[in-house]
Write an enzyme that holds these catalytic residues in place. Structure first.
Site, PDB file in Angstrom:
ATOM      1  N   ARG A 118      47.781  62.855  22.033  1.00 27.46           N
ATOM      2  CA  ARG A 118      47.695  63.904  23.086  1.00 27.46           C
ATOM      3  C   ARG A 118      45.800  63.649  22.966  1.00 27.46           C
ATOM      4  NH1 ARG A 118      51.571  67.609  21.426  1.00 27.46           N
ATOM      5  NH2 ARG A 118      53.824  66.787  22.347  1.00 27.46           N
ATOM      6  N   LYS A 139      37.955  56.815  33.329  1.00 32.79           N
ATOM      7  CA  LYS A 139      38.566  55.770  34.009  1.00 32.79           C
ATOM      8  C   LYS A 139      38.715  55.242  32.855  1.00 32.79           C
ATOM      9  CE  LYS A 139      38.926  56.000  38.835  1.00 32.79           C
ATOM     10  NZ  LYS A 139      38.478  55.241  40.361  1.00 32.79           N
ATOM     11  N   GLU A 181      29.157  44.221  40.029  1.00 35.95           N
ATOM     12  CA  GLU A 181      29.738  46.071  40.351  1.00 35.95           C
ATOM     13  C   GLU A 181      27.968  46.602  40.465  1.00 35.95           C
ATOM     14  OE1 GLU A 181      31.891  46.966  40.097  1.00 35.95           O
ATOM     15  OE2 GLU A 181      33.871  46.581  38.881  1.00 35.95           O
ATOM     16  N   LYS A 222      26.654  55.488  39.280  1.00 38.84           N
ATOM     17  CA  LYS A 222      28.156  56.226  39.448  1.00 38.84           C
ATOM     18  C   LYS A 222      28.008  57.807  38.447  1.00 38.84           C
ATOM     19  CE  LYS A 222      32.109  54.726  37.279  1.00 38.84           C
ATOM     20  NZ  LYS A 222      33.068  53.984  36.444  1.00 38.84           N
ATOM     21  N   GLU A 232      38.769  61.840  41.588  1.00 40.97           N
ATOM     22  CA  GLU A 232      38.747  60.565  42.906  1.00 40.97           C
ATOM     23  C   GLU A 232      39.323  61.405  43.757  1.00 40.97           C
ATOM     24  OE1 GLU A 232      40.158  56.112  41.874  1.00 40.97           O
ATOM     25  OE2 GLU A 232      39.163  55.947  43.506  1.00 40.97           O
ATOM     26  N   ARG A 236      34.102  59.422  45.269  1.00 41.31           N
ATOM     27  CA  ARG A 236      34.603  58.683  43.638  1.00 41.31           C
ATOM     28  C   ARG A 236      35.469  57.403  44.472  1.00 41.31           C
ATOM     29  NH1 ARG A 236      35.770  58.828  37.624  1.00 41.31           N
ATOM     30  NH2 ARG A 236      35.197  56.689  37.042  1.00 41.31           N
ATOM     31  N   ASN A 240      34.894  52.508  44.739  1.00 41.03           N
ATOM     32  CA  ASN A 240      35.837  51.069  44.902  1.00 41.03           C
ATOM     33  C   ASN A 240      35.713  50.240  46.306  1.00 41.03           C
ATOM     34  OD1 ASN A 240      39.204  50.702  44.413  1.00 41.03           O
ATOM     35  ND2 ASN A 240      37.824  51.408  43.083  1.00 41.03           N
ATOM     36  N   HIS A 243      36.730  46.370  46.407  1.00 35.87           N
ATOM     37  CA  HIS A 243      38.226  46.483  44.698  1.00 35.87           C
ATOM     38  C   HIS A 243      39.229  46.192  45.515  1.00 35.87           C
ATOM     39  CE1 HIS A 243      34.819  47.395  42.348  1.00 35.87           C
ATOM     40  NE2 HIS A 243      35.806  47.818  41.449  1.00 35.87           N
ATOM     41  N   HIS A 247      40.936  43.537  43.813  1.00 29.80           N
ATOM     42  CA  HIS A 247      41.973  44.194  43.031  1.00 29.80           C
ATOM     43  C   HIS A 247      43.482  43.362  43.446  1.00 29.80           C
ATOM     44  CE1 HIS A 247      40.454  48.146  40.627  1.00 29.80           C
ATOM     45  NE2 HIS A 247      40.079  47.377  40.370  1.00 29.80           N
ATOM     46  N   HIS A 260      36.891  40.016  36.810  1.00 27.34           N
ATOM     47  CA  HIS A 260      37.234  40.981  37.875  1.00 27.34           C
ATOM     48  C   HIS A 260      35.696  41.020  38.949  1.00 27.34           C
ATOM     49  CE1 HIS A 260      37.545  45.085  39.259  1.00 27.34           C
ATOM     50  NE2 HIS A 260      36.351  45.819  39.016  1.00 27.34           N
TER      51      HIS A 260
HETATM   52  N1  LIG Z   1      37.070  52.025  33.358  1.00 25.30           N
HETATM   53  C1  LIG Z   1      35.816  51.806  34.843  1.00 25.30           C
HETATM   54  O1  LIG Z   1      35.563  52.538  35.540  1.00 25.30           O
HETATM   55  C2  LIG Z   1      35.837  49.925  35.214  1.00 25.30           C
HETATM   56  C3  LIG Z   1      34.794  49.870  36.108  1.00 25.30           C
HETATM   57  C4  LIG Z   1      34.226  48.643  36.193  1.00 25.30           C
HETATM   58  C5  LIG Z   1      35.294  47.796  36.059  1.00 25.30           C
HETATM   59  N2  LIG Z   1      36.771  48.110  35.108  1.00 25.30           N
HETATM   60  C6  LIG Z   1      37.425  47.186  34.098  1.00 25.30           C
HETATM   61  O2  LIG Z   1      37.081  46.205  33.488  1.00 25.30           O
HETATM   62  C7  LIG Z   1      37.634  45.181  33.006  1.00 25.30           C
HETATM   63  C8  LIG Z   1      36.262  43.925  33.249  1.00 25.30           C
HETATM   64  O3  LIG Z   1      35.454  43.829  32.097  1.00 25.30           O
HETATM   65  P1  LIG Z   1      34.189  42.721  31.609  1.00 25.30           P
HETATM   66  O4  LIG Z   1      33.784  42.794  32.526  1.00 25.30           O
HETATM   67  O5  LIG Z   1      33.307  43.682  30.692  1.00 25.30           O
HETATM   68  O6  LIG Z   1      35.442  42.056  30.514  1.00 25.30           O
HETATM   69  P2  LIG Z   1      35.979  42.100  29.511  1.00 25.30           P
HETATM   70  O7  LIG Z   1      35.989  42.699  28.717  1.00 25.30           O
HETATM   71  O8  LIG Z   1      37.315  40.720  29.480  1.00 25.30           O
HETATM   72  O9  LIG Z   1      34.264  40.794  28.588  1.00 25.30           O
HETATM   73  C9  LIG Z   1      34.450  39.724  29.943  1.00 25.30           C
HETATM   74  C10 LIG Z   1      34.440  38.430  28.440  1.00 25.30           C
HETATM   75  O10 LIG Z   1      32.907  38.477  27.820  1.00 25.30           O
HETATM   76  C11 LIG Z   1      33.572  38.606  26.872  1.00 25.30           C
HETATM   77  N3  LIG Z   1      32.498  38.948  25.708  1.00 25.30           N
HETATM   78  C12 LIG Z   1      31.727  41.212  25.587  1.00 25.30           C
HETATM   79  N4  LIG Z   1      31.399  40.701  25.126  1.00 25.30           N
HETATM   80  C13 LIG Z   1      30.369  39.427  24.881  1.00 25.30           C
HETATM   81  C14 LIG Z   1      28.760  39.566  24.409  1.00 25.30           C
HETATM   82  N5  LIG Z   1      27.768  40.259  24.585  1.00 25.30           N
HETATM   83  N6  LIG Z   1      28.023  38.000  24.569  1.00 25.30           N
HETATM   84  C15 LIG Z   1      29.623  36.968  24.662  1.00 25.30           C
HETATM   85  N7  LIG Z   1      30.413  37.430  25.410  1.00 25.30           N
HETATM   86  C16 LIG Z   1      30.742  39.078  25.740  1.00 25.30           C
HETATM   87  C17 LIG Z   1      34.630  38.853  26.361  1.00 25.30           C
HETATM   88  O11 LIG Z   1      35.213  38.261  24.867  1.00 25.30           O
HETATM   89  C18 LIG Z   1      35.443  38.503  27.923  1.00 25.30           C
HETATM   90  O12 LIG Z   1      35.847  37.034  26.767  1.00 25.30           O
HETATM   91  C19 LIG Z   1      38.698  44.844  33.601  1.00 25.30           C
HETATM   92  O13 LIG Z   1      39.099  44.929  33.508  1.00 25.30           O
HETATM   93  C20 LIG Z   1      38.304  45.340  35.366  1.00 25.30           C
HETATM   94  O14 LIG Z   1      38.757  46.479  35.584  1.00 25.30           O
HETATM   95  C21 LIG Z   1      36.807  49.224  34.582  1.00 25.30           C
HETATM   96  O1  LIG Z   2      34.377  54.540  38.502  1.00 27.34           O
HETATM   97  C1  LIG Z   2      35.530  54.078  39.084  1.00 27.34           C
HETATM   98  O2  LIG Z   2      36.303  55.004  40.061  1.00 27.34           O
HETATM   99  C2  LIG Z   2      35.925  52.557  40.148  1.00 27.34           C
HETATM  100  O3  LIG Z   2      35.986  52.725  41.006  1.00 27.34           O
HETATM  101  C3  LIG Z   2      34.594  51.881  39.665  1.00 27.34           C
HETATM  102  C4  LIG Z   2      35.753  50.207  39.683  1.00 27.34           C
HETATM  103  O4  LIG Z   2      34.250  49.420  39.342  1.00 27.34           O
HETATM  104  C5  LIG Z   2      36.361  49.535  38.642  1.00 27.34           C
HETATM  105  O5  LIG Z   2      36.989  48.629  39.002  1.00 27.34           O
HETATM  106  C6  LIG Z   2      37.861  50.766  38.163  1.00 27.34           C
HETATM  107  O6  LIG Z   2      38.410  50.779  37.436  1.00 27.34           O
HETATM  108  C7  LIG Z   2      38.764  50.768  39.654  1.00 27.34           C
HETATM  109  O7  LIG Z   2      39.242  52.214  39.586  1.00 27.34           O
HETATM  110  P1  LIG Z   2      40.590  51.715  39.886  1.00 27.34           P
HETATM  111  O8  LIG Z   2      41.573  53.050  40.301  1.00 27.34           O
HETATM  112  O9  LIG Z   2      40.552  51.343  41.656  1.00 27.34           O
HETATM  113  O10 LIG Z   2      41.903  51.061  39.417  1.00 27.34           O
HETATM  114 ZN   LIG Z   3      35.315  47.298  39.926  1.00 31.24          ZN
END
Ligand SMILES: NC(=O)c1ccc[n+]([C@@H]2O[C@H](COP(=O)([O-])OP(=O)(O)OC[C@H]3O[C@@H](n4cnc5c(N)ncnc54)[C@H](O)[C@@H]3O)[C@@H](O)[C@H]2O)c1
Ligand SMILES: O=C(O)C(=O)C[C@@H](O)[C@H](O)[C@H](O)COP(=O)(O)O
Ligand SMILES: [Zn+2]
Length: 359
Positions: A118, A139, A181, A222, A232, A236, A240, A243, A247, A260
């Protein structure tokens, strides 16, 4: 070192940004942990996992779990394997998870941390530019074949430790992905950041001072938003921007076939063009498209099926009763949520896909 404190209802934490931090994580976390699970991906493992372990006392048990790199790993099977590994290796409520990697690792590990027993503590150690966004705001999620991040929760980390030196090993398409982003944060809330990035050649090495400034500006945008609306229910949703279509493109093309950020970059162009038409304003959509071209963002991405995309957009988390809601801009820094009828959305998307040569 730049430090931003994020204060939300679910907890407060600090985001530290500087060069060389990965060797000293131990000094930046407030509690002591006897057992740590380091979760990383197969690319980052080879580059930085040992550096993280070195910073901890030998008395701390550090377990490591390596996920295959790439968006396709943000799935329920990897999630379940991580839980099994945690159970079999005696992780407990006093253990810590360290998410070392980009947003894929951060989202997946955070979701494991939020559900294992949990909820246990986790810290984000971002290694991509994109993760200035994903590591902040709490998130956490995994994907479903039907849509992005459809399984997840809001679960903030206890700290974010961002070592910018790690960003210099990123391949060019990941720099592009991250800067999508960054520029998003500019469009929705910081015109100066937007102007700065629109003049930036991200094909060349970006030096740390500039990188840190862009990351910190994005993190501030952010932080301001998530502090006011963590779960959200209102503003918030502005984060998006780009997106709703982004997405849909990501899941329609198959996770990992477009990054992404690359998908969101196209989604933002779509949202900008609609905004300019609806609100009769100049939002620099042509400059933005020229910037995308110049920096080799994929714009011509092959054929896409209009009705499939619309079906996917209806599964977006902002949709209510299957009415698609998109973030548009009334001006730079003035986002607004707009509902679309199916007919209106089809017309805009059809025109946009034709322009891209994707219809
Ligand atoms: N939680 C949130 O608020 C939020 C916000 C934006 C995006 N996201 C999510 O984040 C993900 C995308 O993240 P990302 O672009 O970091 O992708 P990722 O984590 O897949 O990394 C991208 C690629 O870069 C490589 N990599 C990572 N760090 C490296 C480094 N320092 N040197 C060389 N290679 C490296 C990884 O192995 C991978 O192949 C998506 O799933 C998206 O939905 C979430
Ligand atoms: O933090 C947020 O809120 C965002 O929307 C940031 C986005 O860049 C990110 O990709 C997020 O994961 C999208 O969220 P989702 O709720 O649309 O899946
Ligand atoms: Zn995003």
């Amino acid at each position: 070192m730049h430090t931003e404190k994020i204060q939300t209802n679910l907890g407060s934490y600090r985001v530290h940004v500087a060069s060389g931090l990965r060797f000293n994580i131990n000094q930046l976390i407030e509690k002591e942990y006897k057992r740590i699970l380091l979760i990383t991906d197969s690319t980052v493992d080879k580059l930085y996992a040992d550096d993280i372990s070195k910073g901890f006392d030998e008395a701390v048990d550090i377990l490591k779990y390596v996920v295959p790199s790439g968006e396709a790993s943000k799935n329920i099977e990897e999630y379940y394997r991580l839980l099994t590994y945690s159970i079999e290796n005696n992780m407990d409520r006093h253990s810590l998870i360290i998410a070392l990697g980009g947003g894929m690792i951060g989202d997946l590990s955070g979701f494991v941390a939020s559900t294992f027993m949990r909820g246990i503590d986790f810290i984000q150690v971002p290694t991509t530019i994109l993760a200035h966004d994903s590591s902040v705001g709490g998130k956490v999620a995994i994907n479903h074949p039907e849509g992005k991040n459809l399984i997840g929760s809001f679960y903030p980390p206890v700290a974010v430790v961002y070592d910018v030196d790690t960003l210099h090993s990123l391949p060019s398409h990941e720099i592009r992905s991250g800067y999508a982003e960054v520029i998003k944060h500019g469009f929705i809330a910081n015109g100066d950041l937007l102007k700065d990035v629109l003049h930036l050649d991200i094909k060349n090495e970006i030096e740390n001072t500039q990188l840190i400034r862009h990351l910190c500006d994005g993190i501030k945008v952010k932080a301001n938003i998530v502090e006011k609306d963590e779960k959200e229910s209102s503003i918030r949703k502005f984060l998006n921007f780009g997106h709703t279509l982004g997405h849909a493109i990501e899941s329609e093309m198959g996770y990992g076939n477009l990054t992404h950020g690359e998908a969101v970059a196209i989604g933002m162009l779509f949202a900008l063009e609609i905004s300019e038409e609806k609100f009769n304003v100049d939002l620099f959509s042509s400059d933005y498209q020229a910037w995308m071209d110049f920096n080799h963002y994929p714009i011509k991405i092959g054929k896409l099926n209009l009705s499939h995309l619309i079906k996917r957009m209806k599964k977006d988390k902002k949709a209510k009763h299957a009415i698609v809601q998109m973030v548009l801009l009334e001006n730079i820094g003035k986002p607004i949520l707009v509902d679309f009828t199916d007919e209106e959305l089809s017309a805009y998307l059809d025109k946009f896909l034709r322009k891209l040569g994707s219809n």
